[in-house]
Every structure is written in structure tokens, then in C-alpha cells.
Design a protein around this motif. Sequence first.
Motif, PDB file in Angstrom:
ATOM      1  N   TYR A  33       0.830  -1.208   0.000  1.00 48.07           N
ATOM      2  CA  TYR A  33       0.000   0.000   0.000  1.00 48.07           C
ATOM      3  C   TYR A  33       0.861   1.253   0.000  1.00 48.07           C
ATOM      4  CZ  TYR A  33      -4.465  -2.357   0.592  1.00 48.07           C
ATOM      5  OH  TYR A  33      -5.588  -3.100   0.380  1.00 48.07           O
ATOM      6  N   PHE A  34       1.933   1.223   0.741  1.00 45.91           N
ATOM      7  CA  PHE A  34       2.827   2.376   0.778  1.00 45.91           C
ATOM      8  C   PHE A  34       3.410   2.631  -0.607  1.00 45.91           C
ATOM      9  CE2 PHE A  34       7.216   4.034   2.062  1.00 45.91           C
ATOM     10  CZ  PHE A  34       6.777   5.345   2.129  1.00 45.91           C
ATOM     11  N   GLY A  35       3.824   1.572  -1.277  1.00 43.79           N
ATOM     12  CA  GLY A  35       4.369   1.731  -2.618  1.00 43.79           C
ATOM     13  C   GLY A  35       3.357   2.286  -3.592  1.00 43.79           C
ATOM     14  N   ALA A  36       2.124   1.776  -3.531  1.00 42.80           N
ATOM     15  CA  ALA A  36       1.085   2.264  -4.437  1.00 42.80           C
ATOM     16  C   ALA A  36       0.738   3.711  -4.152  1.00 42.80           C
ATOM     17  CB  ALA A  36      -0.159   1.387  -4.327  1.00 42.80           C
ATOM     18  N   ALA A  37       0.600   4.063  -2.868  1.00 45.41           N
ATOM     19  CA  ALA A  37       0.207   5.422  -2.499  1.00 45.41           C
ATOM     20  C   ALA A  37       1.313   6.430  -2.767  1.00 45.41           C
ATOM     21  CB  ALA A  37      -0.194   5.467  -1.022  1.00 45.41           C
ATOM     22  N   ALA A  38       2.567   6.003  -2.617  1.00 48.89           N
ATOM     23  CA  ALA A  38       3.692   6.913  -2.821  1.00 48.89           C
ATOM     24  C   ALA A  38       4.159   6.950  -4.266  1.00 48.89           C
ATOM     25  CB  ALA A  38       4.858   6.503  -1.918  1.00 48.89           C
ATOM     26  N   GLY A  39       3.523   6.127  -5.116  1.00 47.45           N
ATOM     27  CA  GLY A  39       3.931   6.095  -6.509  1.00 47.45           C
ATOM     28  C   GLY A  39       5.244   5.383  -6.715  1.00 47.45           C
ATOM     29  N   ALA A  40       5.565   4.474  -5.790  1.00 44.66           N
ATOM     30  CA  ALA A  40       6.838   3.744  -5.881  1.00 44.66           C
ATOM     31  C   ALA A  40       6.581   2.258  -5.720  1.00 44.66           C
ATOM     32  CB  ALA A  40       7.802   4.233  -4.799  1.00 44.66           C
ATOM     33  N   VAL A  41       5.699   1.736  -6.587  1.00 41.43           N
ATOM     34  CA  VAL A  41       5.360   0.325  -6.510  1.00 41.43           C
ATOM     35  C   VAL A  41       6.616  -0.498  -6.689  1.00 41.43           C
ATOM     36  CG1 VAL A  41       4.027  -1.545  -7.559  1.00 41.43           C
ATOM     37  CG2 VAL A  41       3.042   0.722  -7.358  1.00 41.43           C
ATOM     38  N   PRO A  42       6.890  -1.456  -5.780  1.00 41.09           N
ATOM     39  CA  PRO A  42       8.138  -2.212  -5.864  1.00 41.09           C
ATOM     40  C   PRO A  42       8.218  -3.036  -7.132  1.00 41.09           C
ATOM     41  CG  PRO A  42       6.632  -3.200  -4.276  1.00 41.09           C
ATOM     42  CD  PRO A  42       6.038  -1.884  -4.676  1.00 41.09           C
ATOM     43  N   GLY A  43       9.429  -3.261  -7.560  1.00 39.90           N
ATOM     44  CA  GLY A  43       9.647  -4.039  -8.769  1.00 39.90           C
ATOM     45  C   GLY A  43       9.600  -5.527  -8.494  1.00 39.90           C
ATOM     46  N   GLY A  44      10.368  -6.281  -9.255  1.00 39.36           N
ATOM     47  CA  GLY A  44      10.343  -7.731  -9.136  1.00 39.36           C
ATOM     48  C   GLY A  44      11.057  -8.221  -7.907  1.00 39.36           C
ATOM     49  N   ARG A  45      11.269  -9.507  -7.898  1.00 35.73           N
ATOM     50  CA  ARG A  45      11.903 -10.146  -6.755  1.00 35.73           C
ATOM     51  C   ARG A  45      13.298  -9.575  -6.542  1.00 35.73           C
ATOM     52  NH1 ARG A  45      11.451 -16.632  -6.310  1.00 35.73           N
ATOM     53  NH2 ARG A  45      11.666 -16.791  -4.041  1.00 35.73           N
ATOM     54  N   GLY A  46      13.644  -9.323  -5.301  1.00 34.13           N
ATOM     55  CA  GLY A  46      14.955  -8.788  -4.997  1.00 34.13           C
ATOM     56  C   GLY A  46      15.070  -7.288  -5.185  1.00 34.13           C
ATOM     57  N   ALA A  47      13.937  -6.602  -5.423  1.00 34.37           N
ATOM     58  CA  ALA A  47      13.986  -5.152  -5.644  1.00 34.37           C
ATOM     59  C   ALA A  47      14.295  -4.385  -4.369  1.00 34.37           C
ATOM     60  CB  ALA A  47      12.651  -4.669  -6.222  1.00 34.37           C
ATOM     61  N   GLY A  48      14.126  -5.023  -3.206  1.00 33.04           N
ATOM     62  CA  GLY A  48      14.437  -4.363  -1.948  1.00 33.04           C
ATOM     63  C   GLY A  48      13.223  -3.752  -1.296  1.00 33.04           C
ATOM     64  N   SER A  49      13.412  -3.308  -0.052  1.00 33.23           N
ATOM     65  CA  SER A  49      12.314  -2.746   0.717  1.00 33.23           C
ATOM     66  C   SER A  49      12.032  -1.317   0.295  1.00 33.23           C
ATOM     67  CB  SER A  49      12.667  -2.778   2.208  1.00 33.23           C
ATOM     68  OG  SER A  49      11.739  -2.026   2.955  1.00 33.23           O
ATOM     69  N   LEU A  50      10.753  -0.940   0.364  1.00 37.37           N
ATOM     70  CA  LEU A  50      10.379   0.442   0.072  1.00 37.37           C
ATOM     71  C   LEU A  50      10.856   1.403   1.147  1.00 37.37           C
ATOM     72  CD1 LEU A  50       6.856  -0.022  -1.477  1.00 37.37           C
ATOM     73  CD2 LEU A  50       8.807   1.054  -2.558  1.00 37.37           C
ATOM     74  N   PHE A  51      11.219   0.866   2.308  1.00 34.63           N
ATOM     75  CA  PHE A  51      11.793   1.744   3.319  1.00 34.63           C
ATOM     76  C   PHE A  51      13.201   2.180   2.918  1.00 34.63           C
ATOM     77  CE2 PHE A  51       8.482  -0.280   5.904  1.00 34.63           C
ATOM     78  CZ  PHE A  51       7.957   0.848   6.519  1.00 34.63           C
ATOM     79  N   ASP A  52      13.770   1.511   1.938  1.00 33.47           N
ATOM     80  CA  ASP A  52      15.096   1.866   1.450  1.00 33.47           C
ATOM     81  C   ASP A  52      14.976   2.753   0.214  1.00 33.47           C
ATOM     82  OD1 ASP A  52      17.858   1.865   1.521  1.00 33.47           O
ATOM     83  OD2 ASP A  52      18.056   0.074   0.279  1.00 33.47           O
ATOM     84  N   THR A  53      14.036   3.719   0.280  1.00 28.80           N
ATOM     85  CA  THR A  53      13.813   4.697  -0.776  1.00 28.80           C
ATOM     86  C   THR A  53      13.708   6.072  -0.128  1.00 28.80           C
ATOM     87  OG1 THR A  53      11.394   4.548  -0.648  1.00 28.80           O
ATOM     88  CG2 THR A  53      12.515   3.012  -2.144  1.00 28.80           C
ATOM     89  N   ARG A  54      13.646   7.101  -0.954  1.00 29.41           N
ATOM     90  CA  ARG A  54      13.515   8.463  -0.409  1.00 29.41           C
ATOM     91  C   ARG A  54      12.211   8.595   0.372  1.00 29.41           C
ATOM     92  NH1 ARG A  54      15.497  13.550  -2.208  1.00 29.41           N
ATOM     93  NH2 ARG A  54      15.172  15.009  -0.486  1.00 29.41           N
ATOM     94  N   ALA A  55      11.116   8.022  -0.172  1.00 26.34           N
ATOM     95  CA  ALA A  55       9.843   8.081   0.544  1.00 26.34           C
ATOM     96  C   ALA A  55       9.919   7.319   1.853  1.00 26.34           C
ATOM     97  CB  ALA A  55       8.732   7.517  -0.335  1.00 26.34           C
ATOM     98  N   GLY A  56      10.613   6.185   1.855  1.00 23.93           N
ATOM     99  CA  GLY A  56      10.767   5.423   3.084  1.00 23.93           C
ATOM    100  C   GLY A  56      11.561   6.172   4.138  1.00 23.93           C
ATOM    101  N   LEU A  57      12.617   6.859   3.701  1.00 24.96           N
ATOM    102  CA  LEU A  57      13.389   7.664   4.649  1.00 24.96           C
ATOM    103  C   LEU A  57      12.533   8.767   5.262  1.00 24.96           C
ATOM    104  CD1 LEU A  57      16.777   8.088   2.743  1.00 24.96           C
ATOM    105  CD2 LEU A  57      16.326   6.628   4.726  1.00 24.96           C
ATOM    106  N   ALA A  58      11.699   9.400   4.424  1.00 26.69           N
ATOM    107  CA  ALA A  58      10.826  10.459   4.940  1.00 26.69           C
ATOM    108  C   ALA A  58       9.839   9.905   5.948  1.00 26.69           C
ATOM    109  CB  ALA A  58      10.092  11.129   3.776  1.00 26.69           C
TER     110      ALA A  58
END
Length: 377
Positions: A33-58
Motif C-alpha cells: 500500500y505504501f508503494g502504491a500510495a507513494a507512486g513507488a510500486v516495488p519491482g520484481g523479486r529482490g527489488a528491496g524494501s520500500l523503506f530503502d527509498t527516499r519516501a521510506g526515509l521520509a
Amino acid sequence: MHERRGPHRLPLVDTHSHGVLHGELGIGSFERYFGAAAGAVPGGRGAGSLFDTRAGLALLRWCPPLLGLEPRCPAVRYLARRRELGAFAAGRALLRGTGIGTFLVDPAGPLPAPHGPGGPAGYGEEDLTSPRELAQAAGGRGHEIVGLDRLAVRAAETASTVRSLLTGSADALHTAAGRGAVAFVCDASAVAEPAAPGIGEVQRAAGRWLTDRGRRTRPVRRNTADPTLLRHLLWAALTTGRPLQLRCADPTPLAGLLEAVAGTGTVVLLPRRPHHRAAARLAAAYPHVYADVGPDPRHTLGEAPFSRLLFSTGAWGLPEMHVLRVRQFERGMERLLAEWVAEGECTPAQAHRIGALVAGGTARRIYRLEDEVVAVG
């Protein structure tokens, strides 16, 4: 009154957002949900956590303190605290920490596709809080923005003739305005043609829609109203005295429509990134047009009169998104206005006035919320 950190010092008016999810979320669901709402839908397998993005840091900077944690705590600790408090208490704390005093809520709106790549499957409009529920959780006030597509679809569900469809949709429009709807909203892609449709064109479109409905085996879905009927409702909505919000990607092609409706009513442009500057320019060109200030006020405050720009979060799904969008707006305004004061372009009093206009002053005027200054927090 809750002390605001921004230059405006009054509760914000969020002029366009959606509800937040009911119920608890696991780690995987939260990230989807965080990825969809922030416009940063995670990629395929091994793409990493969304917390390891600029939005995740914020998120990990601004949200943990609202739940009693230190900023920049580990993601697992934040999510554990969220579950410990429960969805209701955590959502309440987050929403009240935004400083938003009034929410204008689109109960449906252009929500991300539930079955899109990496998107959250199986959610629907009924899974989101209503305007009233959202406002109660935030300790503020909530108002519904009524979708023209929803009005048309509901009228079509019960209509048996062209006349009853057109009469029903017109009645629904004026009933919504009379019952306190603060605005109407529509996707601009369906109504960009500048001329109002003629009555014959509208009747033929209504007839086609009723015929098609009779052939369907499933109920009409939202956002599927006939474009001609939507254009007809758009022109009718402008006569109610309520602002019409237009969701759009690049608003530049709407110049012809905006010129055509001049003198009819108020239009508010809700563009997508990176088109907020173009929307601000249209607001500067047409006195009946307003625009969303966007994620970076530096891009828009130099393009339009300050009294023609409005704040909104556009947030949905997670209360964290309301927090992030508010912090982004406040920090952008603080930096820009402080720079203008330091360079002598305006006085501190003028900076305060500019901030207050964009944060909610103009919204209270055009949406008729003049008496709604509520304490939050």
C-alpha cells in the motif's frame, strides 16, 4: 489552538484527498500500500524494501515521533509499534499530527489499480474511511467531493428512459449541492472538449448508454460514464456555485475548455507531477481558475498569484501519506518564504500572509468554509 510549525500557523485545509484503510496491515501489505500510495510500486523479486527509498526515509523521519518513537528508528520497530497501538489508535495519532483541520474527501477518485503490478489486490472503496470517519480520527472536519461520474452511473442504474436518466442525473447534481457537497470532481480526459454538448447529442448519448446497459451482465462500474453525459454534467455543475475539480495529467490542453467556461463557475486543476507549473500558469491566465500548489511550492508560487494556489495531499490508503505530504509542503514553503524574506523580496508579515493563503485561506473562501478554523492536535 495547536501550534503549527509552518509559516501559516493555522490548521491546514486539505482540498483533495481520500480515505485511509480500515483494519490492520502486515509488513508485506503495508509495503504494497505504501508503494502504491507513494507512486513507488516495488519491482520484481529482490527489488528491496520500500523503506530503502527516499519516501521510506521520509516516513521513518516524520512518522515515528507521532507514535512515541524516536525519528529514524528501524522500520521493523516502527511497524511493530503501529501494530501494538492498533490501526485505529495509530491512524488517529498520525492524522492528528498532520495539522490538517479540514479535509475535502473524494470517496472514490482515481485510486491506483488494485490489481496492478505490485499493487494491493482485493481492496475497494468500501475499505477506506468515509469523509466523516477520516475527519473524526483527525479531530477536524470533513466534506465530500462528489464525482460527476458517480452521479451519472447512479442515475443510469435506475433510469428506464432517456428522459428519466437526464432528469435523474440533474436532480442528483442539485441535491448534492443542496446537501452540502463542497465541490464536484471529474477526470479532465473525459471532458476536455471546450464546447458544451447540444441537447440532441446528450439525448443520443443517454440512449446509447441505456442500450449498452441492457446488454451488460454486470453492474456499471464507477468511472465509466459516457463522456458526452459527463460534459453535460460538467457545465451543469458549474452553475451550482460549487467549484469543479479537474483531475488531469498535463493541464495545458484544457486551455480551450477553461476559456469556454469563463464566467460560468470556478475550476480547480489537480495535475499530476511534473505538471503543477503548467497548472499554475493557467491559474494566472484565467481569473476563475485555481491550481494545486504541488509538492514543491518553488515551482508554482512564481507562476501564479498566491491567492490562486491551494494545498492538497492527494493522500489515500495510509495515514502516513497525509503526514508525508504535509511535511513536504510545509518544508517547501518554509524554505522558500525564508529565502524571500532574507533577500528582501517580502517582509515576514507578507510571508505569513502568503503561507496562510496557500495553506487554507483561499480554500476557505472558494469552498465556503470561512467559519471552519478548528484546533487540531
